[in-house]
Design a protein around this motif. Structure first.
Motif, PDB file in Angstrom:
ATOM      1  N   SER A  83       0.810  -1.216   0.000  1.00  0.00           N
ATOM      2  CA  SER A  83       0.000   0.000   0.000  1.00  0.00           C
ATOM      3  C   SER A  83       0.846   1.271   0.000  1.00  0.00           C
ATOM      4  O   SER A  83       1.943   1.325   0.568  1.00  0.00           O
ATOM      5  CB  SER A  83      -0.933   0.019   1.212  1.00  0.00           C
ATOM      6  N   VAL A  84       0.295   2.299  -0.618  1.00  0.00           N
ATOM      7  CA  VAL A  84       0.908   3.626  -0.587  1.00  0.00           C
ATOM      8  C   VAL A  84       0.979   4.142   0.848  1.00  0.00           C
ATOM      9  O   VAL A  84       1.987   4.719   1.270  1.00  0.00           O
ATOM     10  CB  VAL A  84       0.108   4.607  -1.472  1.00  0.00           C
ATOM     11  N   LYS A  89       4.890  -1.821 -13.047  1.00  0.00           N
ATOM     12  CA  LYS A  89       3.658  -1.272 -12.483  1.00  0.00           C
ATOM     13  C   LYS A  89       3.934  -0.420 -11.245  1.00  0.00           C
ATOM     14  O   LYS A  89       3.255   0.590 -11.009  1.00  0.00           O
ATOM     15  CB  LYS A  89       2.690  -2.416 -12.172  1.00  0.00           C
ATOM     16  N   PHE A  90       4.914  -0.834 -10.445  1.00  0.00           N
ATOM     17  CA  PHE A  90       5.322  -0.008  -9.319  1.00  0.00           C
ATOM     18  C   PHE A  90       5.724   1.381  -9.799  1.00  0.00           C
ATOM     19  O   PHE A  90       5.325   2.395  -9.212  1.00  0.00           O
ATOM     20  CB  PHE A  90       6.500  -0.681  -8.601  1.00  0.00           C
ATOM     21  N   LYS A 100       2.055   3.005  -9.257  1.00  0.00           N
ATOM     22  CA  LYS A 100       2.134   3.425  -7.855  1.00  0.00           C
ATOM     23  C   LYS A 100       2.920   4.720  -7.696  1.00  0.00           C
ATOM     24  O   LYS A 100       2.449   5.659  -7.047  1.00  0.00           O
ATOM     25  CB  LYS A 100       2.762   2.311  -7.012  1.00  0.00           C
ATOM     26  N   CYS A 101       4.111   4.769  -8.271  1.00  0.00           N
ATOM     27  CA  CYS A 101       4.924   5.984  -8.104  1.00  0.00           C
ATOM     28  C   CYS A 101       4.260   7.186  -8.755  1.00  0.00           C
ATOM     29  O   CYS A 101       4.309   8.306  -8.222  1.00  0.00           O
ATOM     30  CB  CYS A 101       6.320   5.762  -8.691  1.00  0.00           C
ATOM     31  N   THR A 132      12.053   8.681 -14.187  1.00  0.00           N
ATOM     32  CA  THR A 132      11.092   9.167 -15.169  1.00  0.00           C
ATOM     33  C   THR A 132      10.198   7.995 -15.572  1.00  0.00           C
ATOM     34  O   THR A 132      10.706   6.947 -15.968  1.00  0.00           O
ATOM     35  CB  THR A 132      11.795   9.695 -16.432  1.00  0.00           C
ATOM     36  N   PRO A 133       8.865   8.126 -15.460  1.00  0.00           N
ATOM     37  CA  PRO A 133       7.988   7.046 -15.921  1.00  0.00           C
ATOM     38  C   PRO A 133       8.200   6.751 -17.403  1.00  0.00           C
ATOM     39  O   PRO A 133       8.743   7.581 -18.142  1.00  0.00           O
ATOM     40  CB  PRO A 133       6.578   7.597 -15.651  1.00  0.00           C
ATOM     41  N   LEU A 134       7.768   5.578 -17.815  1.00  0.00           N
ATOM     42  CA  LEU A 134       8.012   5.127 -19.186  1.00  0.00           C
ATOM     43  C   LEU A 134       7.197   5.914 -20.206  1.00  0.00           C
ATOM     44  O   LEU A 134       7.592   6.044 -21.358  1.00  0.00           O
ATOM     45  CB  LEU A 134       7.682   3.635 -19.302  1.00  0.00           C
TER      46      LEU A 134
END
Length: 560
Positions: free
Chosen positions: A285-286, A313-314, A318-319, A439-441
């Motif tokens: 959980s966050v 996915k993390f 989530k991030c 940096t997200p994808l």
């Protein structure tokens, strides 16, 4: 000489009273709610103090792995071992894990509390029922299902189309016979006959919501945003339209509070939430992660299965939603698993085969490259098994070093923190350097289909994505309804980069077949089901449940 089993080691562990463990995180006795002597929940006061104190102070370390094999990798064991190792070198570290699901415990995977001398305890309680969080999630999910059918029975004022109800029921068990069922049989008094089915609890959107919600207000808002189905004019019906969100939140009030336990070496661990990583987003959980970051200098957490699923996915879900950014990543592998990826059968893993190790390193190398795409520094943690040879270990270390990635041969399973000390020192220094540039994808404003394609091409190395026409239309409709900025959660096999579980190593020349998409509006992502992945697993021919029993002393035995 035979080694004691994981449960025997856990049973003989010297546990400290949970109030002493809580004090390690700066928590007073009145800020925790004990569940017996060895587990507790963080109280509302502790969580409020965390938010009032300004949030994050610690470094976030993500533990992920190569694609799982029956040979074993040891990701959770490494997460626990690294947390113990950091504390052993004088750092103030906490561990954040997911809660185990009953389905895998009684099925093929087993429990999820680590192993050997690197475990969280009480192992048996954590694996079976724990503090009741999963039961609360199942109850909240199924309350909504019951209110949907009740609404149909009493006149259907919302004009919900019974053919377009998307909300199924859940059970925290592997039970393939419940994947597709008919409800309402037996006459008019039992409601309307319709086809539906069951998913496993860890695939529930309620589970995802609990793991992504920041607080109780956010929880209730997200629960209300769940889409349960559609009217005949295709407009969505939400859980809040059925007035179910308040009661669901009430059922989840205590489940929202993170659980505190300890490792065998008495270090604090928050174990909270448990979405699967192949059919959900695979992270704890966050609220637990942020609480740990506010109370410890280093927080070690894990993402489920291999880095192509859990870590992706993390980082992308989530991030993105929680505003988190890892400082370092540990990529876990074992020589046995690399040999399987190199084509060796499970029965032959005890024979030295350096060539197979080198061939299997292609899987490891691809995961290293993928993590680098997120701007994150990576370290390889190699779990040592008794049958591993020095030549095999040297081959892996040389492979990693040739690519500029440090690799450490760890023995924490057998030796606890002493067996992972060198890697703990390196990871702490790496996290402190501030070398991460996360940096997200993909960007939020990229289209839904384009996001699926980006993950498929960049992470799975697929040539492309095969979408059924109705799937493409559905994605376009959701974008038109304002859901286009959501991230995507791809549900596929954990065993391969492809959608074919038999293609090990680092396959290329494959296409990701997306057969269905689901909108999780409350959780805040779009699920794309690829290949033959099931949201309700089945038990294997010889389920682990056959070996689980009670001893004459009333203790649970057979868990692993």
């Amino acid at each position: 000489m035979s080694h004691p089993s994981d449960i025997e080691i856990a049973r003989n562990a010297h546990k400290k009273p949970i109030a002493e463990v809580a004090a390690r995180l700066g928590l007073r006795p009145d800020q925790v709610l004990p569940y017996g002597h060895d587990k507790a929940k963080l109280g509302a006061g502790a969580l409020a103090a965390r938010r009032a104190g300004g949030g994050q102070r610690g470094r976030l370390i993500l533990v992920t792995a190569i694609n799982p094999t029956p040979a074993g990798e040891g990701k959770t064991t490494t997460t626990v071992g690294l947390g113990d190792g950091l504390n052993a070198i004088g750092k103030n570290a906490a561990i954040c894990l997911r809660e185990p699901s009953l389905g895998p415990c009684f099925g093929m995977k087993g429990g999820a509390t680590g192993g050997g001398r690197a475990q969280v305890v009480p192992m048996d309680a954590i694996n079976l029922h724990f503090t009741g969080d999963f039961h609360a999630i199942s109850a909240a999910h199924n309350l909504l299902a019951a209110m949907i059918d009740n609404h149909l029975h009493w006149g259907n004022a919302l004009d919900l189309d019974p053919r377009r109800i998307t909300w199924r029921r859940v059970l925290d068990m592997n039970d393939r016979s419940l994947r597709q069922v008919a409800t309402g049989l037996g006459g008019a008094a039992n409601g309307f006959v319709r086809e539906t089915g069951f998913d496993i609890t860890v695939a529930s959107e309620v589970m995802a919501i609990l793991c992504l919600a920041e607080d109780l207000d956010d929880l209730e808002r997200r629960l209300g945003a769940i889409i349960v189905g559609y009217r005949r004019d295709q407009s969505p019906v939400f859980a809040r339209d059925l007035k179910a969100d308040g009661a669901m939140a009430a059922l989840l009030k205590e489940a929202m509070q993170p659980n505190l336990v300890q490792t065998i070496e008495n270090n604090p661990a928050l174990v909270h939430g448990g979405p699967f990583a192949n059919i959900a987003h695979g992270c704890n959980s966050v609220i637990a992660t942020k609480a740990a970051l506010s109370m410890a200098d280093y927080v070690v957490t894990e993402a489920g299965f291999g880095a192509d699923l859990g870590a992706e996915k993390f980082l992308n879900i989530k991030c993105r939603q929680a505003g988190l950014a890892p400082d370092a990543v540990v990529l876990v592998a074992s020589i046995r698993a690399l040999k399987m990826n190199g084509g060796v059968a499970k029965g032959d893993l005890g024979v030295e085969n350096v060539a197979a190790v080198e061939a299997g390193c292609a899987n490891l190398g691809r995961h290293m490259e993928n993590i680098a795409k997120f701007g994150l520094p990576v370290v390889v943690g190699l779990n040592r098994f008794a049958t591993d040879t020095d030549a095999e270990a040297d081959a892996v270390i040389a492979y990693c070093e040739a690519r500029g990635v440090p690799a450490f041969l760890n023995t924490h399973w057998a030796e606890g923190s002493a067996g992972i000390r060198a890697m703990a020192e390196h990871v702490a220094a790496l996290a402190d350097q501030g070398a991460a540039n996360f940096t997200p994808l993909y960007a939020d404003d990229l289209g839904l289909q384009a996001k699926i394609e980006r993950v498929a091409r960049e992470i799975y190395r697929a040539d492309g994505v095969a979408l059924a026409p109705r799937v493409a239309r559905q994605l376009a409709d959701w974008e038109a309804q304002g859901h286009g900025r959501l991230p995507v959660c791809i549900a596929k096999t954990q065993y391969s980069f492809s959608a074919d579980p038999g293609r090990l190593g680092a396959p290329t020349g494959h296409t990701l077949p997306v057969r269905e998409v689901r909108l999780a509006a409350g959780a805040g992502f779009v699920v794309a089901l690829a290949g033959d992945i099931m949201t309700m697993p089945g038990l294997p021919r010889q389920p682990a449940a056959e070996a689980i029993t009670l001893t004459d002393a009333g203790e649970i035995d057979g868990l692993f």
